[in-house]
Every structure is written in structure tokens, then in C-alpha cells.
Design an enzyme around this catalytic site. Structure first.
Site, mmCIF file in Angstrom:
data_model
loop_
_atom_site.group_PDB
_atom_site.id
_atom_site.type_symbol
_atom_site.label_atom_id
_atom_site.label_comp_id
_atom_site.label_asym_id
_atom_site.label_seq_id
_atom_site.Cartn_x
_atom_site.Cartn_y
_atom_site.Cartn_z
ATOM 1 N N GLU A 165 0.814 -1.233 0.000
ATOM 2 C CA GLU A 165 0.000 0.000 0.000
ATOM 3 C C GLU A 165 0.844 1.278 0.000
ATOM 4 O O GLU A 165 0.393 2.339 0.384
ATOM 5 C CB GLU A 165 -0.983 0.099 1.169
ATOM 6 N N GLN A 340 -18.266 4.460 4.579
ATOM 7 C CA GLN A 340 -18.844 5.622 5.249
ATOM 8 C C GLN A 340 -18.624 5.646 6.759
ATOM 9 O O GLN A 340 -18.451 6.716 7.330
ATOM 10 C CB GLN A 340 -20.347 5.710 4.937
HETATM 11 P P1 NAP Z 1 -27.221 17.161 0.049
HETATM 12 O O1 NAP Z 1 -25.917 16.477 0.030
HETATM 13 O O2 NAP Z 1 -27.581 18.003 1.194
HETATM 14 O O3 NAP Z 1 -27.298 18.012 -1.283
HETATM 15 C C1 NAP Z 1 -28.365 18.812 -1.624
HETATM 16 C C2 NAP Z 1 -27.929 19.757 -2.747
HETATM 17 O O4 NAP Z 1 -28.967 20.578 -3.074
HETATM 18 C C3 NAP Z 1 -26.771 20.596 -2.337
HETATM 19 O O5 NAP Z 1 -25.829 20.512 -3.410
HETATM 20 C C4 NAP Z 1 -27.321 21.986 -2.204
HETATM 21 O O6 NAP Z 1 -26.257 22.758 -2.698
HETATM 22 C C5 NAP Z 1 -28.582 21.949 -3.057
HETATM 23 N N1 NAP Z 1 -29.725 22.660 -2.491
HETATM 24 C C6 NAP Z 1 -30.238 22.569 -1.247
HETATM 25 N N2 NAP Z 1 -31.328 23.350 -1.126
HETATM 26 C C7 NAP Z 1 -31.517 23.946 -2.323
HETATM 27 C C8 NAP Z 1 -32.464 24.864 -2.816
HETATM 28 N N3 NAP Z 1 -33.460 25.351 -2.055
HETATM 29 N N4 NAP Z 1 -32.338 25.279 -4.086
HETATM 30 C C9 NAP Z 1 -31.361 24.811 -4.875
HETATM 31 N N5 NAP Z 1 -30.415 23.947 -4.455
HETATM 32 C C10 NAP Z 1 -30.503 23.518 -3.187
HETATM 33 O O7 NAP Z 1 -28.389 16.148 -0.111
HETATM 34 P P2 NAP Z 1 -28.564 14.952 -1.099
HETATM 35 O O8 NAP Z 1 -27.711 15.066 -2.313
HETATM 36 O O9 NAP Z 1 -30.019 14.907 -1.282
HETATM 37 O O10 NAP Z 1 -28.069 13.733 -0.277
HETATM 38 C C11 NAP Z 1 -28.713 13.362 0.950
HETATM 39 C C12 NAP Z 1 -27.746 12.672 1.876
HETATM 40 O O11 NAP Z 1 -27.350 11.436 1.353
HETATM 41 C C13 NAP Z 1 -26.505 13.482 2.102
HETATM 42 O O12 NAP Z 1 -26.123 13.386 3.445
HETATM 43 C C14 NAP Z 1 -25.527 12.794 1.243
HETATM 44 O O13 NAP Z 1 -24.202 12.937 1.725
HETATM 45 C C15 NAP Z 1 -25.979 11.360 1.305
HETATM 46 N N6 NAP Z 1 -25.552 10.652 0.119
HETATM 47 C C16 NAP Z 1 -24.256 10.275 0.068
HETATM 48 C C17 NAP Z 1 -23.793 9.656 -1.049
HETATM 49 C C18 NAP Z 1 -22.359 9.220 -1.129
HETATM 50 O O14 NAP Z 1 -21.865 8.961 -2.164
HETATM 51 N N7 NAP Z 1 -21.639 9.103 -0.032
HETATM 52 C C19 NAP Z 1 -24.620 9.416 -2.114
HETATM 53 C C20 NAP Z 1 -25.952 9.804 -2.035
HETATM 54 C C21 NAP Z 1 -26.394 10.449 -0.909
HETATM 55 P P3 NAP Z 1 -26.252 24.336 -2.890
HETATM 56 O O15 NAP Z 1 -26.985 24.858 -1.703
HETATM 57 O O16 NAP Z 1 -24.820 24.722 -2.940
HETATM 58 O O17 NAP Z 1 -26.903 24.546 -4.164
HETATM 59 FE FE1 SF4 Z 2 -17.276 -0.029 6.160
HETATM 60 FE FE2 SF4 Z 2 -19.541 -1.118 7.024
HETATM 61 FE FE3 SF4 Z 2 -19.521 0.310 4.772
HETATM 62 FE FE4 SF4 Z 2 -18.398 -2.110 4.902
HETATM 63 S S1 SF4 Z 2 -20.565 -1.608 5.119
HETATM 64 S S2 SF4 Z 2 -17.517 -0.316 3.995
HETATM 65 S S3 SF4 Z 2 -17.547 -2.073 6.939
HETATM 66 S S4 SF4 Z 2 -19.100 1.070 6.817
#
Ligand code: NAP
Ligand code: SF4
Length: 669
Positions: A165, A340
């Protein structure tokens, strides 16, 4: 008769025999740094009880300069020995075996005292390392040997020497990081002198009857990485120097190829270990993205390795092996490789846990005891929060009824499972279904439960989730505007798309719209072509030119914030999403104000003035709002109500928080 004869076969190492072919791979959890050694011991003991053939601890530094960060766990003092004795004692009491990983980070050590072969800074560290002189190299070797001796004194069954790694030993192996001209640099024989000498001195120190695993980088995935001839040469040399087993390392931490993320196909790198099979006499362990007993069994049956390493799957389910052995594989909580709650926590300085299993590393904090009084509990909403609460409450002996408007449990997990690269979510839904049935949770699916349906219960858990936020952008007649829910459920879209909102879901929708046909995650050859993974026998480090499949659509991703889009994504996976969309030609626009949507597209104002983002479809990914009308109505009706998941707090809701909240609540009812 078992379904996994190869996986469950013992492995004779000569002086000791492992009960099966499953190695619980090394993982940093942050527990060792907290000083609560009872908690560390319980974490490993749970995995020993669950049947892991051999456990490897998280990386333990042999000296301060090699520690991953200042104050990281080390094996240097009598107190360290005493602390680790608590762990080994508890693991042995469960009938397990455990090896301590000795991790010297070299130039990856996050501190100004870091050392390496040459004074070349890593692209992922702010600290240039100090080039070691002859005496400095001897000190490092002696420190490895001393740490191994202390590990033996602490009761470990062996050590794993971390040689992959891109860490310290790996840094001596390749010219990218080793430009020395003394006996530790230059020819490959000289460059491999340090790892081989470390193995020799450790073996000399610990004696013959002690497991010595060498983790060898079999494909570096960085420019000027090792060739496969060099990998073979090193493997033979570490065997001759005293290694008992060789484990597979894949990719340096600074590699720009994902190696363990959920979008990496299952067992994507087992072919690399297989290339080394038959070239050495010691057993080989294969690794990376192996998360079910079926996959592990097929690798062993197909001759890819003698043993299989799984790390994160043991966070998701400590009883992985025991369940496989008992013919209960469908009950194994699946690691979905999301990072995550494990690696993202590590990088944030938090204790690891698991999205699927919040009790991981919190075994002494979240304790599930039988309920004193079995109560009738209704759970409304069968998304991750509701499901976790329902199966946990039922496990404790409550009588649980689960309501959902849909015909199938899973909620928003079904949307996640449609994204190319997130297929693992399917397994999570299947697991929840299995557990709902096993725990005898009564299901009322296709039912929109109201107050009248719920007043007869002792308590109601409201997990009604979220509704997509309407950002209120003026829309002209004839414009096509869809929510992410519509798109992921298959609503037709055009060729030019504007995505409003660049959060996790905006990125996911962009991924969804820029792929067509089979997901590369389900086709190893396509995935390797997308990311430029070649054969280390053909090109150094196994790097090839990437050939991403072109996007079928022109996609623009927008946000109001001025920072770089995707900044808020997971620490260890955000770069993968950003690189993937870049490769698909997705345009990102930050710092915009939305004006209106018409047939031509999305009208915005940027720092440079008004602009039309031409689009035939505009997709809204603008966050969510809590759906909690039911909770308010139940409270007014005097019912005991607990609100969890998105219905509680919509902002930054993800499955990790939802499941964690569900389990923690159910543990207390
Ligand atoms: P989010 O991450 O809070 O994003 C919402 C987006 O909408 C932001 O980019 C925000 O950016 C915009 N927004 C918010 N209010 C708005 C408004 N009134 N008008 C226009 N734009 C607005 O929420 P999400 O994408 O719905 O995701 C939900 C949760 O799931 C989050 O915690 C996210 O991290 C998680 N999630 C994670 C992953 C991952 O890959 N780890 C994948 C999917 C979801 P601006 O305000 O800058 O425009
Ligand atoms: Fe890590 Fe659990 Fe996600 Fe697997 S499922 S990658 S152990 S957080």
C-alpha cells in the site's frame, strides 16, 4: 456437508493449524489510541467468537517515526505489551488466533519526523520525509524486530509485516520513491534488501514457531511501480527469509485507481494473487472486495489463493464464518464497501463503526439485552431506519409490526441500488428482508398507516423518511423537470441534462445518467479498461491507459455554493466520484443562482453574468425535507412516539445515520 468446503478447510502451517481459510484483514479502527483496552479486546474477541481463522490487528507502529500519525498505536514499551496482553488473552479465550500487524508508514507518516528511502514527498502528505542513512536504516530494522519480539511476549500468535500500500517497505522497492545509490538502492536486488532483511531479522528474533505474514504489494497501481518479475523475486526472497504466509497488497494509497470502494467489482484483484500461485511454497492470501462466502469459496476452489482476507466484512458481521459454517449465509450482514463508517471515520479521527452494523467497535457501548417486558411496537416506514429499529427491537423480544406504503421493504435503498457502482445495496435489501422474516417481524406492506391503525400499540416508531425538496425555481409550461426519484425509477430523460444540486444524490444521478448498458462494476474487464488497470507483467505497477466508455448524454451538474462540487462527499470515495464524472465529460458549475427553467433549459446567473445551460431535462437533486405529519398526529393522539431517520432530521441524512439511530433507539426500548 457444507457449501464452502474450501473456505472451511483447515490450513496447516507446520507448527500450528488455522481452523479455516478466512483471515480477518488488518483495519485501523481508532480503538487502540483511546486507551480502553477492554473495548479493544471485546472488539477482537467478538470476531474470534465468530470464527475468523486468523485475525490481524490494525497497524501498530514499531517506532515513533513510523507511526501513521503522532501518538498512533505502537509496540515499544512494557506497558504496550501489557495492554496487548488483554487483547490476546480475550481472543485466545474465545479459541481464536491473532497476529499483530507491524506498520511503518515511512513517508505516509503524518508528521515532520517521517523517514523514507529518499527525501521525496508523497502527493498525499504535506511532510517531506528525511532520507535515512545506514545507521537510520539499521535502527528501523531493529525496531521491526523489537516490535515483533514484544508482540510475541504480549501473546500474539504471529505478526504481519506491512510491506504494501505504498508504506515504508514498499517505498524502498521502487525507483519512484527510492533513488539511492548505496546498497539499499539502484538495482532491484538492492531495493528489496530492506524488506527482506526485516523479514529475516524478525524471524531470527521470534523463533520458528511464530506466524510471520508478509503483506506484499502485488500490483502497485502507481507509475514506476514494480513489475511482476520483481513481485515474484521478492516473494521468493521473503519466503527464504522466513515468511510463513504471503498476503496480497493492492495499490498504493496515492494510486488514482480505486481498490476497495463499492464501485470496484467483487474480487477485482484476485487474478493478481493467482499469478503468483505455484511460484512460492508458502500459502498465499488474496484480498480486496471479497464480501460473501460464495465469492471467497469460488476463489479458493478456482485456485486463486490458499486463503482469503476480508477486513470490512468483519465490521459488518463478526459472525461471518460461524454463519457460513452453520448454513446461515443469508443472515450475514453484508459489507457494502461504502467506507462511510469505517475508513471515512478513520480519516476524520473518529472511531470506526459500520453503516450496516453500528455495534462494530461499539460492542461495549451498544449492548442488546432481552427486553424486560415484551411490548407491542409498531414501526412505520421500512427504509433503513425503520428496518434497523424493527429487527433490533424484535431481536430483544418485542412484538414488532412494520408498516410501509410500498410492497417491498427497503425505502430509499432501492434508489441507491439503481446507481451503477452501488449494486451492493441490493444485498443489503435482501439481508434486511431475511432478518425481518427471521425475527418474525409482522409486515404490513402496501399499507399507508394512519393514527387509527396505530393507537393499539404500546409504542410507535415513526421512520417515514423524507420527501424531495422543491427548490421553487420558476418553471415555464412545456419544460421537463423531474425529481431524482422519478429519474432513478426510470422516467424517460433526454440527451442534455442539467442536474440542480451537487450533493451525494446529484453525483449519483450524474453517474446514473452517464452510464448505459451493463455497469462496469459487474464486468471486470470493462471496469479495468475504465480505470486503466493492466497486467503488472506487461507494464510497471499494472497501469494501462484508461478507456472510459463515452457518456450517452451531455450532463451539467450545478450548485449554488462557490466551492468545488463534491467537496462534501465521503473522504475516501469522493475523489472516485469526481474522477468518474470527469472521465464522462460532466460539466460542473458552482456559485450559480437559478433563475428559471424553460424549454431551452436552465437559466442561471454566474459570476460572469446570465447563462443558459441547454437542457431538455432538468433533474432536481436539491436535498430533502422530513416527512413527519404522522408523528405530529400521533403525538396529539397521546401515543408514545419515537421519530428516527429522515423523519427526524432530513439534513445530511444517509443510511449510516438512519441505521445507527434505529439500532440505538431499539436497544433502549
Ligand atoms: P445534500 O448532500 O444536502 O445536497 C443537496 C444539494 O442541493 C446541495 O448541493 C445543495 O447545494 C442543493 N440545495 C439545497 N437546497 C436547495 C435549494 N433550495 N435550491 C437549490 N439547491 C438547493 O443532499 P442529497 O444530495 O439529497 O443527499 C442526501 C444525503 O445522502 C446526504 O447526506 C448525502 O451525503 C448522502 N448521500 C451520500 C452519497 C455518497 O456517495 N456518499 C450518495 C448519495 C447520498 P447548494 O446549496 O450549494 O446549491
Ligand atoms: Fe465499512 Fe460497514 Fe460500509 Fe463495509 S458496510 S464499507 S464495513 S461502513
Amino acid at each position: 456437508m457444507t457449501d464452502y468446503p474450501h473456505l472451511l478447510a483447515p490450513l496447516d502451517l507446520g507448527f500450528t493449524t488455522l481452523p479455516n481459510r478466512v483471515l480477518m484483514g488488518s483495519m485501523h479502527t481508532g480503538l487502540e489510541e483511546r486507551g480502553d483496552w477492554n473495548r479493544v479486546a471485546e472488539y477482537y474477541a467478538a470476531r474470534a467468537r465468530g470464527g475468523a481463522g486468523l485475525i490481524v490487528t490494525g497497524g501498530i507502529a514499531p517506532n515513533p517515526e513510523g507511526a501513521v500519525f503522532p501518538g498512533a498505536a505502537a509496540m515499544m514499551t512494557a506497558q504496550d505489551v501489557a495492554n496487548h496482553q488483554i487483547v490476546t488473552g480475550r481472543v485466545h479465550a474465545e479459541g481464536g488466533k491473532i497476529a499483530m500487524q507491524i506498520l511503518h508508514a515511512g513517508r505516509y507518516a503524518y508528521g515532520k519526523d517521517c523517514v523514507s528511502a529518499s527525501a521525496i514527498k508523497s502527493p498525499i502528505s504535506p511532510f517531506p520525509p528525511r532520507e535515512l542513512d545506514e545507521a537510520g536504516i539499521e535502527k528501523q530494522i531493529a525496531d521491526f524486530a523489537a516490535a515483533a519480539a514484544r508482540a510475541r511476549e504480549a501473546g500474539y500468535d504471529g505478526v504481519e509485516i506491512m510491506g504494501s500500500e505504498g508504506y515504508f517497505l514498499n517505498q524502498f522497492l521502487v525507483t519512484r520513491t527510492n533513488q539511492r545509490s548505496d546498497r539499499w538502492g539502484g538495482s532491484y536486488e538492492n531495493r528489496m534488501r530492506l524488506p527482506v532483511e526485516v523479514v529475516r531479522r524478525v524471524r531470527e528474533t521470534v523463533g520458528a514457531d511464530f506466524i510471520l505474514i508478509y503483506r506484499l504489494s502485488m500490483i502497485d497501481l502507481v507509475p514506476e511501480g514494480s513489475t511482476f518479475d520483481e513481485v515474484e523475486q521478492l516473494a521468493r526472497a521473503v519466503e527464504a527469509a522466513g515468511a510463513t504466509v504471503i498476503n496480497t497488497g493492492i495499490g498504493w494509497h496515492e494510486a488514482r485507481v480505486p481498490t476497495i470502494a463499492t464501485s470496484v467489482p467483487r474480487a477485482a484483484f484476485a487474478w493478481v494473487t493467482k499469478k503468483l500461485m505455484g511460484k512460492v511454497g508458502v500459502p498465499l492470501i488474496t484480498s480486496n472486495r471479497i464480501n460473501t462466502p460464495e465469492v471467497a469459496e469460488s476463489l479458493l476452489a478456482g485456485g486463486a489463493a490458499d486463503m482469503v482476507s476480508m477486513a470490512r466484512p468483519f465490521l459488518a458481521d463478526p459472525d461471518f464464518v460461524a454463519k457460513a459454517k452453520a448454513g446461515r449465509a443469508s443472515e450475514i450482514a453484508p459489507c457494502i464497501a461504502c467506507n462511510q463508517a469505517c475508513l471515512d471515520h478513520t480519516f476524520a479521527g473518529k472511531i470506526s463503526s459500520c453503516l450496516v452494523n453500528p455495534r462494530a467497535c461499539h460492542e461495549t457501548e451498544i449492548v442488546l439485552t432481552p427486553a424486560e417486558t415484551a411490548r407491542r411496537i409498531a414501526v412505520v416506514g421500512a427504509g433503513p431506519a425503520g428496518l434497523a429499529a424493527a429487527i433490533t427491537a424484535a431481536e430483544r423480544g418485542h412484538h414488532v409490526t412494520l408498516f410501509d406504503k410500498s410492497a417491498r421493504v427497503g425505502g430509499q435503498l432501492h434508489l441507491a441500488a439503481t446507481i451503477p457502482g452501488k449494486e451492493e445495496f441490493r444485498g443489503l435489501i435482501d439481508w434486511f428482508e431475511t432478518m425481518v422474516a427471521l425475527r418474525q417481524v409482522e409486515t404490513c406492506l402496501g399499507v399507508d398507516a394512519g393514527v387509527n391503525d396505530l393507537t393499539g400499540f404500546d409504542a410507535v416508531i415513526v421512520a417515514t423518511g423524507v420527501t424531495p425538496r422543491d427548490p421553487g425555481i420558476p418553471v415555464d409550461a412545456g419544460a421537463r423537470v423531474l425529481s431524482y426519484v422519478d429519474v432513478l425509477k426510470g422516467a424517460p430523460v433526454g440527451d442534455r441534462i442539467a442536474i440542480v444540486g451537487a450533493g451525494g444524490i446529484g453525483f449519483d444521478v450524474a453517474e446514473f445518467l452517464t452510464h448505459t448498458g451493463e455497469s462496469p462494476t459487474e464486468n471486470l474487464d470493462h471496469w479495468k479498461a475504465e480505470w486503466g488497470v493492466g497486467d503488472p507483467a506487461q507494464s510497471r505497477g499494472g497501469l494501462a491507459a484508461p478507456h472510459p466508455a463515452p457518456s450517452p448524454r451531455k450532463v451539467t451538474l450545478l450548485q449554488r455554493k462557490t466551492g468545488a462540487p463534491g467537496k462534501g462527499l465521503g473522504k475516501t470515495t469522493g475523489w472516485i466520484h469526481r474522477a468518474s464524472l470527469r472521465a464522462k465529460g460532466v460539466e460542473t458549475l458552482a456559485g450559480v443562482a437559478y433563475e428559471r427553467i424553460d424549454r431551452e433549459g436552465l437559466h442561471v446567473t454566474t459570476a460572469d453574468g446570465p447563462r443558459l445551460v441547454e437542457a431538455d431535462t432538468v433533474v432536481l437533486c436539491t436535498g430533502q425535507e422530513s416527512a413527519r405529519d404522522l408523528a405530529d398526529a400521533l403525538t396529539q393522539a397521546g401515543v408514545e412516539v419515537h421519530v428516527i431517520g429522515g423523519a427526524d432530521v432530513a439534513a445530511e441524512l444517509d443510511a449510516k445515520r438512519a441505521i445507527d439511530q434505529g439500532v440505538r433507539l431499539a436497544a433502549t426500548l
